[in-house]
Design an enzyme around this catalytic site. Structure first.
Site, PDB file in Angstrom:
ATOM      1  N   GLY A  14       0.787  -1.233   0.000  1.00 14.13           N
ATOM      2  CA  GLY A  14       0.000   0.000   0.000  1.00 14.13           C
ATOM      3  C   GLY A  14       0.814   1.276   0.000  1.00 14.13           C
ATOM      4  N   THR A  15       2.035   1.226  -0.544  1.00 14.18           N
ATOM      5  CA  THR A  15       2.794   2.486  -0.576  1.00 14.18           C
ATOM      6  C   THR A  15       2.170   3.484  -1.553  1.00 14.18           C
ATOM      7  OG1 THR A  15       4.395   1.780  -2.265  1.00 14.18           O
ATOM      8  CG2 THR A  15       4.946   1.304   0.043  1.00 14.18           C
ATOM      9  N   ASN A  16       1.553   2.974  -2.617  1.00 14.02           N
ATOM     10  CA  ASN A  16       0.854   3.897  -3.530  1.00 14.02           C
ATOM     11  C   ASN A  16      -0.388   4.481  -2.871  1.00 14.02           C
ATOM     12  OD1 ASN A  16       2.073   4.052  -6.411  1.00 14.02           O
ATOM     13  ND2 ASN A  16       2.342   1.931  -5.776  1.00 14.02           N
ATOM     14  N   MET A  90      -3.934  -6.954  -7.057  1.00 12.65           N
ATOM     15  CA  MET A  90      -3.333  -7.999  -7.869  1.00 12.65           C
ATOM     16  C   MET A  90      -4.322  -9.055  -8.364  1.00 12.65           C
ATOM     17  SD  MET A  90      -0.498  -6.567  -7.989  1.00 12.65           S
ATOM     18  CE  MET A  90       0.568  -7.690  -8.882  1.00 12.65           C
ATOM     19  N   ILE A  92      -7.484 -10.019 -10.860  1.00  9.28           N
ATOM     20  CA  ILE A  92      -8.066  -9.503 -12.105  1.00  9.28           C
ATOM     21  C   ILE A  92      -9.561  -9.287 -11.876  1.00  9.28           C
ATOM     22  CG2 ILE A  92      -8.586 -10.051 -14.516  1.00  9.28           C
ATOM     23  CD1 ILE A  92      -5.864 -11.345 -14.685  1.00  9.28           C
ATOM     24  N   LEU A  93     -10.029  -8.099 -12.217  1.00  4.79           N
ATOM     25  CA  LEU A  93     -11.445  -7.772 -12.006  1.00  4.79           C
ATOM     26  C   LEU A  93     -12.284  -8.390 -13.117  1.00  4.79           C
ATOM     27  CD1 LEU A  93     -10.846  -4.093 -10.958  1.00  4.79           C
ATOM     28  CD2 LEU A  93     -11.863  -5.868  -9.496  1.00  4.79           C
ATOM     29  N   ASN A 107      -5.536   2.321 -13.016  1.00  9.98           N
ATOM     30  CA  ASN A 107      -4.568   1.383 -12.454  1.00  9.98           C
ATOM     31  C   ASN A 107      -3.169   1.948 -12.625  1.00  9.98           C
ATOM     32  OD1 ASN A 107      -3.516  -1.204 -11.503  1.00  9.98           O
ATOM     33  ND2 ASN A 107      -2.983  -1.645 -13.634  1.00  9.98           N
ATOM     34  N   HIS A 109       0.667   0.616 -13.168  1.00  9.11           N
ATOM     35  CA  HIS A 109       1.381  -0.598 -13.563  1.00  9.11           C
ATOM     36  C   HIS A 109       2.868  -0.275 -13.690  1.00  9.11           C
ATOM     37  CE1 HIS A 109       1.955  -4.547 -15.290  1.00  9.11           C
ATOM     38  NE2 HIS A 109       2.712  -3.986 -16.215  1.00  9.11           N
TER      39      HIS A 109
HETATM   40  C1  GAR Z   1       3.271  -1.224  -7.471  1.00 13.16           C
HETATM   41  O1  GAR Z   1       4.580  -1.293  -7.930  1.00 13.16           O
HETATM   42  C2  GAR Z   1       2.291  -1.293  -8.617  1.00 13.16           C
HETATM   43  O2  GAR Z   1       2.759  -0.671  -9.783  1.00 13.16           O
HETATM   44  C3  GAR Z   1       2.181  -2.783  -8.809  1.00 13.16           C
HETATM   45  O3  GAR Z   1       2.155  -3.314  -7.523  1.00 13.16           O
HETATM   46  C4  GAR Z   1       2.917  -2.489  -6.668  1.00 13.16           C
HETATM   47  C5  GAR Z   1       2.100  -2.172  -5.435  1.00 13.16           C
HETATM   48  O4  GAR Z   1       2.882  -1.548  -4.472  1.00 13.16           O
HETATM   49  N1  GAR Z   1       1.005  -3.125  -9.553  1.00 13.16           N
HETATM   50  C6  GAR Z   1       0.971  -4.098 -10.441  1.00 13.16           C
HETATM   51  O5  GAR Z   1       1.920  -4.797 -10.692  1.00 13.16           O
HETATM   52  C7  GAR Z   1      -0.366  -4.275 -11.118  1.00 13.16           C
HETATM   53  N2  GAR Z   1      -0.246  -5.121 -12.265  1.00 13.16           N
HETATM   54  P1  GAR Z   1       2.206  -0.913  -3.178  1.00 13.16           P
HETATM   55  O6  GAR Z   1       1.302  -1.982  -2.574  1.00 13.16           O
HETATM   56  O7  GAR Z   1       3.346  -0.596  -2.265  1.00 13.16           O
HETATM   57  O8  GAR Z   1       1.447   0.298  -3.603  1.00 13.16           O
END
Ligand code: GAR
Length: 204
Positions: A14-16, A90, A92-93, A107, A109
């Site tokens: 969840g850093t994003n 992660m 797929i919806l 999203n 990516h």
């Molecule tokens: C991120 O790097 C995001 O781009 C990736 O998962 C990570 C989540 O990090 N998403 C995918 O690969 C989607 N296909 P986070 O949980 O620290 O935000």
């Protein structure tokens, strides 16, 4: 002006999500709920720490993925979400979920799409021998990472970097890009090129 009501789906650290909470939440947007497919997602703790409702939708609690996604959709509607942000979600919806929120799901990516869709995108870029890699924010359609591109940012991929090192270089890029996309949507600055709906136009 009313804040854009954002629901976030996240499966992992969840850093994003944290970047959204720290930058646009309470300014251009309000995160009204965080849902996860994983009960142990750190993202849920981040939501609760910020006073944002958080809920888990484990696949095993539903007859199938469509039923799980319907429950997530109902919950997001109950929170009044106007935009759904996938921040490291992660699973797929299902098509029913995507059709329920047309042009309302984005999203992030970790690649320069259309290169390296799907899982382990950073490792794919390393294995391919790419000299650049990056992040893409895109609208979600019924394909895997195939929706129209909103924003992209590229950085060099150091030749000696493994996946973890490369991902840590990408973190600040992602953490800027996703909030920027939310700001653009909140400001009503995105539209589709009528001549080519794949092209997202950004107006001043
Ligand atoms: C991120 O790097 C995001 O781009 C990736 O998962 C990570 C989540 O990090 N998403 C995918 O690969 C989607 N296909 P986070 O949980 O620290 O935000």
């Amino acid at each position: 002006m009313a804040l854009l009501r954002v629901g976030v789906l996240a499966s992992g650290s969840g850093t994003n999500l944290q970047a959204i909470l720290d930058s646009v939440h309470g300014f251009e947007a309000k995160v009204v709920g965080v849902a996860s497919d994983k009960a142990d997602a750190v993202a849920l703790e981040r939501a609760r720490a910020a006073g944002v409702p958080a809920s888990v939708f484990p696949l095993g609690a539903y007859p199938d993925r469509a039923a799980r996604d319907a429950a997530i959709g109902d919950w997001l509607d109950a929170q009044g979400a106007e935009l759904v942000v996938l921040a490291g979600y992660m699973a797929i919806l299902t098509p029913g979920f995507i059709r329920r929120f047309p042009d309302k799901i984005i999203n992030i990516h970790p690649s320069l799409l259309p290169a390296f869709p799907g899982l382990a995108a950073v490792q794919q870029a390393i294995d391919y021998g790419s000299k650049l890699f990056g992040a893409t924010v895109h609208f979600v359609d019924e394909g895997v990472d195939t929706g129209a591109v909103i924003l992209q940012s590229a950085i060099p991929l150091p030749p000696d970097a493994d996946s973890a090192a490369a991902l840590s270089l990408l973190r600040p890029i992602e953490h800027a890009l996703l909030p920027d996309a939310i700001r653009l949507i909140a400001a009503g600055r995105l539209s589709r090129d009528p001549a080519n709906p794949r092209r997202i136009l950004i107006t001043d």
